[in-house]
Design a protein around this motif. Sequence first.
Motif, mmCIF file in Angstrom:
data_model
loop_
_atom_site.group_PDB
_atom_site.id
_atom_site.type_symbol
_atom_site.label_atom_id
_atom_site.label_comp_id
_atom_site.label_asym_id
_atom_site.label_seq_id
_atom_site.Cartn_x
_atom_site.Cartn_y
_atom_site.Cartn_z
ATOM 1 N N GLU A 33 0.834 -1.202 0.000
ATOM 2 C CA GLU A 33 0.000 0.000 0.000
ATOM 3 C C GLU A 33 0.872 1.257 0.000
ATOM 4 O O GLU A 33 0.618 2.215 -0.728
ATOM 5 N N GLY A 34 1.928 1.236 0.828
ATOM 6 C CA GLY A 34 2.834 2.383 0.859
ATOM 7 C C GLY A 34 3.550 2.571 -0.464
ATOM 8 O O GLY A 34 3.789 3.703 -0.904
ATOM 9 N N PHE A 38 3.646 5.855 -2.803
ATOM 10 C CA PHE A 38 4.940 6.428 -3.182
ATOM 11 C C PHE A 38 5.058 6.545 -4.699
ATOM 12 O O PHE A 38 5.514 7.565 -5.225
ATOM 13 N N ASP A 39 4.629 5.498 -5.422
ATOM 14 C CA ASP A 39 4.715 5.518 -6.882
ATOM 15 C C ASP A 39 3.862 6.638 -7.474
ATOM 16 O O ASP A 39 4.269 7.312 -8.426
ATOM 17 N N MET A 53 14.539 3.840 -3.405
ATOM 18 C CA MET A 53 13.395 3.528 -2.551
ATOM 19 C C MET A 53 12.575 2.384 -3.135
ATOM 20 O O MET A 53 12.118 1.490 -2.412
ATOM 21 N N ARG A 54 12.387 2.398 -4.442
ATOM 22 C CA ARG A 54 11.614 1.325 -5.076
ATOM 23 C C ARG A 54 12.333 -0.011 -4.966
ATOM 24 O O ARG A 54 11.712 -1.054 -4.764
ATOM 25 N N ARG A 55 13.659 0.022 -5.090
ATOM 26 C CA ARG A 55 14.435 -1.213 -4.942
ATOM 27 C C ARG A 55 14.300 -1.761 -3.522
ATOM 28 O O ARG A 55 14.080 -2.963 -3.321
ATOM 29 N N LEU A 56 14.429 -0.883 -2.544
ATOM 30 C CA LEU A 56 14.315 -1.309 -1.149
ATOM 31 C C LEU A 56 12.919 -1.849 -0.844
ATOM 32 O O LEU A 56 12.763 -2.816 -0.093
ATOM 33 N N ARG A 57 11.900 -1.225 -1.438
ATOM 34 C CA ARG A 57 10.534 -1.710 -1.230
ATOM 35 C C ARG A 57 10.377 -3.126 -1.777
ATOM 36 O O ARG A 57 9.796 -3.997 -1.129
ATOM 37 N N SER A 212 -2.852 -3.179 -11.203
ATOM 38 C CA SER A 212 -2.713 -1.796 -10.758
ATOM 39 C C SER A 212 -1.744 -1.749 -9.590
ATOM 40 O O SER A 212 -1.685 -2.688 -8.789
ATOM 41 N N GLY A 213 -1.002 -0.650 -9.475
ATOM 42 C CA GLY A 213 -0.073 -0.523 -8.363
ATOM 43 C C GLY A 213 1.015 -1.572 -8.421
ATOM 44 O O GLY A 213 1.502 -1.940 -9.490
#
Length: 259
Positions: A33-34, A38-39, A53-57, A212-213
């Motif tokens: 969800e976060g 963020f995206d 940040m996307r890599r860490l997520r 989605s997402g």
Amino acid sequence: MSVTEVVEQLRRAHALLVVAREAAVVAEFAIGEGGEIFDEGTAGSVWPQVQEMRRLRREAGEDVRLAHAAMVAAQEIIDEYCFAIAGHGVDGAAVFGSVSGSGPSVDEEVPAPAADTRPPGRDTAAQREAEADWIADRERAGVVINPKNVTRIARLPDGRIVWVEGRNKKGGQEHILDDDRVGHFRRVGVPRERVIPLVFAALEGGTVVGYSGKDRPVYEVVFDGEVRRVAITVTRDGLIVGAHPISLKRKLRPRLHRS
């Protein structure tokens, strides 16, 4: 230590793994969800911090999924060991409701919601019996489910059991029907009282037309005479934790993961 004492210790360990699995599901949902938020907030950004940040997520989400899988495997081993020494699984001889001591309650009771979202005409003895069987199936699988808090449950054509709970810290009906999301559904012509029925109609008879997402499948279904699209998040165990409407004009990602 006697066999009875060993079995009791195995039950406690198994129960704590249930609590840990629930925490892993909460973490995975929060990461997803976060990530979606963020995206949306950083769409089009070329800053390296955004990519990091996307890599860490992604890594955090994968770590949580691996942890959840390891805990499921550990529960299976405990159950097999219990059967080997006592002739029954951890649930065989007695029913436990919570882990004694200062730890968290396994069957922590959540207040039941005011409304029942089951469709009219299905509140029959046969339907109630089927729903009880589905809940029992989830309990036998070691899934955290609060029968008193289940507002609707169904078995899908592919055999999966899915349900929604009134109040649940992972999401559920209260999360889906908060003011913001209800407003989104209302703007596409779906009133509040038809949101949960739409979600189940999509899961039971809809078609996945994209994503989605991070990883939320988008279902298309004819509902109340209109073609609708709704993105739905369901945990591995079958708990419906989130849903939001999708415009028919919106371009969807055709594959689960971005290439």
